[in-house]
Enzyme design. Structure first.
Site, short mmCIF file in Angstrom:
data_model
loop_
_atom_site.label_atom_id
_atom_site.label_comp_id
_atom_site.label_asym_id
_atom_site.label_seq_id
_atom_site.Cartn_x
_atom_site.Cartn_y
_atom_site.Cartn_z
N LYS A 42 -7.66 -0.25 2.79
CA LYS A 42 -7.30 -0.36 4.20
C LYS A 42 -6.90 -1.88 4.47
O LYS A 42 -7.08 -2.69 3.65
CB LYS A 42 -8.75 -0.21 5.04
CG LYS A 42 -9.48 -1.45 5.21
CD LYS A 42 -10.50 -1.42 4.10
CE LYS A 42 -11.25 -2.77 4.09
NZ LYS A 42 -11.31 -3.32 2.53
N HIS A 76 0.83 -1.45 -0.04
CA HIS A 76 0.01 0.00 -0.05
C HIS A 76 0.88 1.34 -0.15
O HIS A 76 0.63 2.05 -0.70
CB HIS A 76 -0.96 0.00 1.07
CG HIS A 76 -2.17 -0.98 1.11
ND1 HIS A 76 -3.18 -0.90 2.00
CD2 HIS A 76 -2.33 -1.84 0.24
CE1 HIS A 76 -3.82 -2.13 1.74
NE2 HIS A 76 -3.41 -2.63 0.50
#
Length: 322
Positions: free
Chosen positions: A93, A75
């Site tokens: 997330k 990420h």
């Protein structure tokens, strides 16, 4: 119109792309580590251009915002790659692996005048919006406790993503982020963090119980597990009543508001088309149209702080990643 590029071709990327297209958002490109994977994804979702590398995707001049849908450890590097190319980013997330990575994304976005937003889709769902209205109008009085569970029976393959420490595996980052973020959403940042955990044979957390304490005396009790399906509901308890969110509390669902005598004073149900991921897309597009800033439903600064809470939990339970 804001144009989207999809970075990654896994299941969550497919879900997000479907919701984007279903609700009129313009998806113009997809990028993968191989040209074949990108081409397959583009054909399956009617995307006009595919790129055989993430670098080519973020360099695409037709892309305004990049949705980062790679495994957890990627990420931060993928988001930074996009920001450095001048693209806004919506990052799946958990936002990052830890607070330091989250701070790096926040700094890169602010320095370049770009928008970075965590794709915690729950924050913008209709039932969560109504929940906050109920809390704000005083219906349940002063909030004293949040109880939230997220437990699933995942694949037992030790090389699979959920059990692989090299991929940020374990219950906490993949599943536990939902109850942790929910507690932050209702109660704000905790003043104290306690946690206990049981590990898997691969060294990641199998199940973890978390207790947040707050300076005003409120508490949050949160649990997560990866090898046993749980109720996946949540409750917000106040001095004058409570809100009971049905499974799955983090996705489009219903809730009941009850008074201290267990009388139902409100039932909420919402009809959501698709999976419900379009609301987070609308949120980042509003920020982009406004020239930047942070969304009040999930400020970038809070995403950084939430990763700090996740770091504290990992410290308490001795969970380490490479």
């Amino acid at each position: 119109m804001t144009t989207w590029g999809i970075l990654g071709t896994g299941g969550i990327a497919a879900s997000m792309t479907s919701d984007l297209k279903l609700h009129g958002h313009e998806v113009v490109a997809v990028g993968s580590r191989t040209s074949a994977s990108a081409a397959r994804f583009a054909a399956a979702h009617g995307i006009p251009r595919s790129h055989g590398s993430y670098e080519d995707l973020v360099a695409d001049p037709q892309v305004d915002v990049v949705y980062v849908a790679t495994p957890h450890p990627q990420h931060a590097p993928n988001a930074l790659l996009a920001l450095e190319a001048g693209k806004h980013v919506l990052v799946e997330k958990p936002f990052t692996m830890d607070r330091a990575e989250a701070e790096a994304i926040a700094e890169a976005a602010r320095t370049r005048g770009l928008v970075a937003l965590e794709a915690m889709w729950t924050r913008w769902l209709p039932h969560i919006q109504r929940m906050h209205e109920v809390i704000a109008d005083g219906t349940i009085g002063e909030v004293r406790a949040v109880i939230a569970h997220h437990s699933q029976k995942a694949s037992a393959d030790p090389a699979g993503r959920m059990l692989n420490p090299a991929l940020g595996g374990g219950a906490l980052l993949d599943l536990g982020i939902y109850p942790v973020s929910f507690a932050w959403d209702v109660l704000g940042g905790p003043s104290g963090v306690q946690a206990i955990s049981t590990p898997t044979a691969t060294g990641v957390d199998r199940q973890t119980a978390i207790l947040f304490s707050y300076e005003n005396g409120s508490q949050a009790v949160l649990t997560t597990e990866l090898d046993a399906r749980g109720s996946n509901n949540a409750t917000v308890i106040g001095t004058d009543g409570r809100i009971e969110l049905d499974p799955f509390f983090y996705s489009p669902t219903s809730f009941r508001v009850l008074d201290p005598e267990d009388n139902v004073v409100e039932r909420f149900e919402a009809t959501v088309t698709g999976r419900g991921m379009q609301y987070q897309a609308q949120a980042i597009e509003r920020l982009i149209a406004a020239g930047g800033g942070e969304d009040p439903r999930l400020p970038l600064s809070q995403s950084v702080e939430i990763m700090g809470s996740m770091d504290a939990i990992r410290e308490r339970i001795g969970l380490r990643y490479a």
